[in-house]
Design a protein around this motif. Structure first.
Motif, PDB file in Angstrom:
ATOM      1  N   GLU A  82       0.831  -1.212   0.000  1.00  0.00           N
ATOM      2  CA  GLU A  82       0.000   0.000   0.000  1.00  0.00           C
ATOM      3  C   GLU A  82       0.865   1.262   0.000  1.00  0.00           C
ATOM      4  O   GLU A  82       0.513   2.252  -0.645  1.00  0.00           O
ATOM      5  CB  GLU A  82      -0.944   0.007   1.207  1.00  0.00           C
ATOM      6  CG  GLU A  82      -2.049  -1.025   1.117  1.00  0.00           C
ATOM      7  CD  GLU A  82      -3.016  -0.783  -0.028  1.00  0.00           C
ATOM      8  OE1 GLU A  82      -3.316   0.384  -0.353  1.00  0.00           O
ATOM      9  OE2 GLU A  82      -3.469  -1.783  -0.613  1.00  0.00           O
ATOM     10  N   CYS A  83       1.992   1.236   0.706  1.00  0.00           N
ATOM     11  CA  CYS A  83       2.896   2.393   0.708  1.00  0.00           C
ATOM     12  C   CYS A  83       3.459   2.627  -0.692  1.00  0.00           C
ATOM     13  O   CYS A  83       3.515   3.773  -1.165  1.00  0.00           O
ATOM     14  CB  CYS A  83       4.054   2.180   1.701  1.00  0.00           C
ATOM     15  SG  CYS A  83       3.578   2.367   3.432  1.00  0.00           S
ATOM     16  N   LEU A  84       3.875   1.557  -1.339  1.00  0.00           N
ATOM     17  CA  LEU A  84       4.395   1.690  -2.702  1.00  0.00           C
ATOM     18  C   LEU A  84       3.321   2.226  -3.643  1.00  0.00           C
ATOM     19  O   LEU A  84       3.594   3.087  -4.492  1.00  0.00           O
ATOM     20  CB  LEU A  84       4.944   0.351  -3.195  1.00  0.00           C
ATOM     21  CG  LEU A  84       6.207  -0.136  -2.484  1.00  0.00           C
ATOM     22  CD1 LEU A  84       6.554  -1.553  -2.912  1.00  0.00           C
ATOM     23  CD2 LEU A  84       7.366   0.801  -2.741  1.00  0.00           C
ATOM     24  N   ALA A  85       2.105   1.743  -3.497  1.00  0.00           N
ATOM     25  CA  ALA A  85       1.003   2.243  -4.330  1.00  0.00           C
ATOM     26  C   ALA A  85       0.764   3.728  -4.050  1.00  0.00           C
ATOM     27  O   ALA A  85       0.543   4.511  -4.982  1.00  0.00           O
ATOM     28  CB  ALA A  85      -0.265   1.428  -4.063  1.00  0.00           C
ATOM     29  N   GLN A  86       0.824   4.119  -2.786  1.00  0.00           N
ATOM     30  CA  GLN A  86       0.621   5.527  -2.424  1.00  0.00           C
ATOM     31  C   GLN A  86       1.729   6.395  -3.019  1.00  0.00           C
ATOM     32  O   GLN A  86       1.462   7.481  -3.528  1.00  0.00           O
ATOM     33  CB  GLN A  86       0.584   5.676  -0.900  1.00  0.00           C
ATOM     34  CG  GLN A  86       0.280   7.079  -0.420  1.00  0.00           C
ATOM     35  CD  GLN A  86      -1.142   7.493  -0.739  1.00  0.00           C
ATOM     36  OE1 GLN A  86      -2.034   6.673  -0.852  1.00  0.00           O
ATOM     37  NE2 GLN A  86      -1.356   8.773  -0.905  1.00  0.00           N
ATOM     38  N   LEU A  87       2.966   5.916  -2.972  1.00  0.00           N
ATOM     39  CA  LEU A  87       4.077   6.674  -3.554  1.00  0.00           C
ATOM     40  C   LEU A  87       3.918   6.804  -5.069  1.00  0.00           C
ATOM     41  O   LEU A  87       4.195   7.863  -5.637  1.00  0.00           O
ATOM     42  CB  LEU A  87       5.414   6.016  -3.200  1.00  0.00           C
ATOM     43  CG  LEU A  87       5.837   6.147  -1.741  1.00  0.00           C
ATOM     44  CD1 LEU A  87       7.035   5.260  -1.445  1.00  0.00           C
ATOM     45  CD2 LEU A  87       6.130   7.600  -1.384  1.00  0.00           C
ATOM     46  N   ARG A  88       3.471   5.733  -5.730  1.00  0.00           N
ATOM     47  CA  ARG A  88       3.234   5.814  -7.182  1.00  0.00           C
ATOM     48  C   ARG A  88       2.125   6.810  -7.485  1.00  0.00           C
ATOM     49  O   ARG A  88       2.226   7.598  -8.417  1.00  0.00           O
ATOM     50  CB  ARG A  88       2.889   4.436  -7.736  1.00  0.00           C
ATOM     51  CG  ARG A  88       4.095   3.527  -7.898  1.00  0.00           C
ATOM     52  CD  ARG A  88       3.749   2.267  -8.687  1.00  0.00           C
ATOM     53  NE  ARG A  88       2.788   1.418  -8.012  1.00  0.00           N
ATOM     54  CZ  ARG A  88       3.088   0.485  -7.122  1.00  0.00           C
ATOM     55  NH1 ARG A  88       4.340   0.262  -6.801  1.00  0.00           N
ATOM     56  NH2 ARG A  88       2.137  -0.241  -6.554  1.00  0.00           N
ATOM     57  N   THR A  89       1.066   6.794  -6.683  1.00  0.00           N
ATOM     58  CA  THR A  89      -0.045   7.729  -6.883  1.00  0.00           C
ATOM     59  C   THR A  89       0.428   9.158  -6.679  1.00  0.00           C
ATOM     60  O   THR A  89       0.116  10.046  -7.473  1.00  0.00           O
ATOM     61  CB  THR A  89      -1.197   7.406  -5.905  1.00  0.00           C
ATOM     62  OG1 THR A  89      -1.641   6.079  -6.157  1.00  0.00           O
ATOM     63  CG2 THR A  89      -2.342   8.380  -6.060  1.00  0.00           C
TER      64      THR A  89
END
Length: 189
Positions: A82-89
């Motif tokens: 989820e952190c990686l997804a948030q950083l990509r977003t």
């Protein structure tokens, strides 16, 4: 994987709809969620979004977790994703919404941040896999400030002369953990 009866009990009770057990799970593992978010450089609204997503995923999948004692690992992996997804977003929003900021986006620095964060998560996971005596000894040795050998000896029961060799064995165990071996192998390629 260690079987922690209290985690198993909480997961099973939460599956059965026990709100008190659910609250206990959240209270127990919220610090883990927030710590991983901080390691990824997330705080404020971004970290709250990640935490909300993680708890929602747990509600959705609580009934499908085959090994309740594995919940901490499941949570750590889910938070990381989820952190990686948030950083990509966040990166996409910067690229689309702030053209003036395009000159400041440093792709290699971003990738380096992700690699560094993944390394930190792997080290923490490997540390958690160590035997209790190794975790305690290394925590005392690498605390800030480090604990003197005489205090370590009295609190752990390890003779002063055995602290160094024991530290070496514990660090060797840490280095051989599959999570660290994988991260180290990825860095060499």
């Amino acid at each position: 994987m260690r079987n922690d009866p209290s985690v198993i009990d909480l997961v099973e009770r939460a599956r059965d709809g026990d709100a008190t057990a659910w609250d206990a799970l959240v209270d127990r593992y919220a610090p883990l969620v927030w710590a991983i978010c901080r390691r990824y450089g997330l705080n404020g609204a971004d970290a709250e979004d990640v935490a909300a997503s993680v708890w929602l995923r747990l509600v959705e999948r609580l009934g499908t977790i085959r090994e309740p004692a594995a919940l901490p690992g499941w949570l750590a992996t889910t938070v990381r994703h989820e952190c990686l997804a948030q950083l990509r977003t966040r990166r996409r929003h910067l690229l689309v919404g702030d053209e003036a900021g395009l000159d400041t986006v440093d792709e290699p620095a971003f990738e380096e941040l992700l690699v560094t964060q993944e390394r930190h998560v792997a080290v923490r996971a490997a540390f958690e896999n160590l035997p209790e005596h190794c975790r305690r000894l290394l925590s005392l040795l690498f605390g800030d400030p480090p604990t003197p050998y005489t205090e370590i000896s009295s609190s752990t029961g390890t003779p002063v002369g055995a602290i160094g060799p024991t530290r070496r064995r514990c660090l060797d165990k840490l280095r051989s953990d599959p999570a660290l071996v994988t991260v180290a192998g990825a860095e060499r390629t």
